[in-house]
Design a protein around this motif. Structure first.
Motif, PDB file in Angstrom:
ATOM      1  N   ALA A 123      59.358   9.680 -36.819  1.00 44.37           N
ATOM      2  CA  ALA A 123      60.293   8.880 -36.028  1.00 44.37           C
ATOM      3  C   ALA A 123      61.706   8.976 -36.595  1.00 44.37           C
ATOM      4  O   ALA A 123      62.685   9.073 -35.846  1.00 44.37           O
ATOM      5  CB  ALA A 123      59.834   7.426 -35.984  1.00 44.37           C
ATOM      6  N   LEU A 132      59.933  11.156 -29.287  1.00 41.90           N
ATOM      7  CA  LEU A 132      58.794  11.249 -30.198  1.00 41.90           C
ATOM      8  C   LEU A 132      57.534  11.189 -29.353  1.00 41.90           C
ATOM      9  O   LEU A 132      57.317  10.224 -28.622  1.00 41.90           O
ATOM     10  CB  LEU A 132      58.806  10.101 -31.206  1.00 41.90           C
ATOM     11  CG  LEU A 132      57.594   9.994 -32.145  1.00 41.90           C
ATOM     12  CD1 LEU A 132      57.453  11.240 -33.011  1.00 41.90           C
ATOM     13  CD2 LEU A 132      57.688   8.736 -33.013  1.00 41.90           C
ATOM     14  N   LEU A 166      59.230   0.370 -35.956  1.00 42.93           N
ATOM     15  CA  LEU A 166      60.506   0.791 -35.404  1.00 42.93           C
ATOM     16  C   LEU A 166      61.470  -0.382 -35.272  1.00 42.93           C
ATOM     17  O   LEU A 166      61.056  -1.528 -35.120  1.00 42.93           O
ATOM     18  CB  LEU A 166      60.292   1.426 -34.026  1.00 42.93           C
ATOM     19  CG  LEU A 166      59.387   2.656 -33.986  1.00 42.93           C
ATOM     20  CD1 LEU A 166      59.113   3.054 -32.539  1.00 42.93           C
ATOM     21  CD2 LEU A 166      60.011   3.814 -34.752  1.00 42.93           C
ATOM     22  N   TRP A 170      64.635   1.724 -29.777  1.00 42.65           N
ATOM     23  CA  TRP A 170      63.667   2.625 -29.170  1.00 42.65           C
ATOM     24  C   TRP A 170      63.164   2.067 -27.847  1.00 42.65           C
ATOM     25  O   TRP A 170      63.038   0.850 -27.686  1.00 42.65           O
ATOM     26  CB  TRP A 170      62.469   2.840 -30.092  1.00 42.65           C
ATOM     27  CG  TRP A 170      62.770   3.602 -31.331  1.00 42.65           C
ATOM     28  CD1 TRP A 170      63.332   3.118 -32.483  1.00 42.65           C
ATOM     29  CD2 TRP A 170      62.539   4.989 -31.552  1.00 42.65           C
ATOM     30  NE1 TRP A 170      63.455   4.109 -33.406  1.00 42.65           N
ATOM     31  CE2 TRP A 170      62.969   5.273 -32.869  1.00 42.65           C
ATOM     32  CE3 TRP A 170      61.987   6.013 -30.785  1.00 42.65           C
ATOM     33  CZ2 TRP A 170      62.872   6.549 -33.417  1.00 42.65           C
ATOM     34  CZ3 TRP A 170      61.893   7.281 -31.328  1.00 42.65           C
ATOM     35  CH2 TRP A 170      62.337   7.546 -32.636  1.00 42.65           C
TER      36      TRP A 170
END
Length: 202
Positions: A123, A132, A166, A170
């Protein structure tokens, strides 16, 4: 036996382990993207990397097995494409750089394997605006091997996303479980897989 030796031994069991065709989810999810730079993690005998290169992507393809990479180079030569093949133990030696596409198709191992750490580094290697794409098995499948008895847990798509840790930059484009025909040593089997597709915001 090291992980590298284990994978070399697996590839030496047959002259071709995988079908040579690109993974169907990669084709479906990437086919309409404009070519850029791509990182293929666990590239095996090179089917995905070669397909990407044919479509104009500048591909860096990584595997732990020198046997697999030698075959991949042969297949790329036959296809008339150029791929930057690299030998890496991704747990200890992750490639540098940022990529428009980072693909991890069935990045599994039957022994102890910190897949989550590798995927977090994957990532981090996605460039702003990039994708990704992670594809994984939900089970060990119909072909039982002795090493599967102690195989690690195979997470579902929600677990994969959660363990990536994350930040808010994203977007989740896809998180699903689906059936797939899987060809192992030339024999077709039906099994369940999962797909996670994420975009890093520009």
């Amino acid at each position: 036996m090291s992980d590298e030796q284990a994978w070399d031994a697996r590839y030496n069991e047959n002259t071709r382990i995988w079908s040579g065709k690109p993974n169907v989810v990669l084709v479906r999810e990437v086919g309409d993207l404009p070519p850029g730079t791509a990182l293929d993690l666990g590239c095996g005998e090179g089917g995905d990397a070669i397909w990407l290169a044919k479509r104009g992507w500048r591909v860096t393809a990584v595997d732990i097995s020198g046997v697999a990479l030698a075959r991949a180079q042969e297949h790329a030569d036959d296809a008339g494409v150029s791929v930057d093949w690299r030998k890496h133990d991704l747990l200890n030696d992750f490639p540098d750089g940022m990529y428009d596409l980072v693909s991890a198709q069935f990045l599994h191992f039957w022994g102890e394997f910190d897949r989550e750490s590798i995927l977090r580094r994957a990532a981090a290697a996605v460039a702003p605006g990039g994708i990704l794409l992670i594809e994984g098995h939900m089970d060990t499948g119909p072909v039982r091997r002795p090493e599967h008895e102690n195989a690690p847990e195979l997470p579902g798509p929600d677990q994969v996303i959660e363990r990536l840790e994350l930040d808010e930059g994203w977007d989740v484009l896809l998180a699903e479980v689906h059936p797939r025909e899987h060809i192992i040593d030339g024999v077709a089997h039906e099994r369940s897989d999962n797909t996670v597709k994420l975009r890093r915001r520009a």
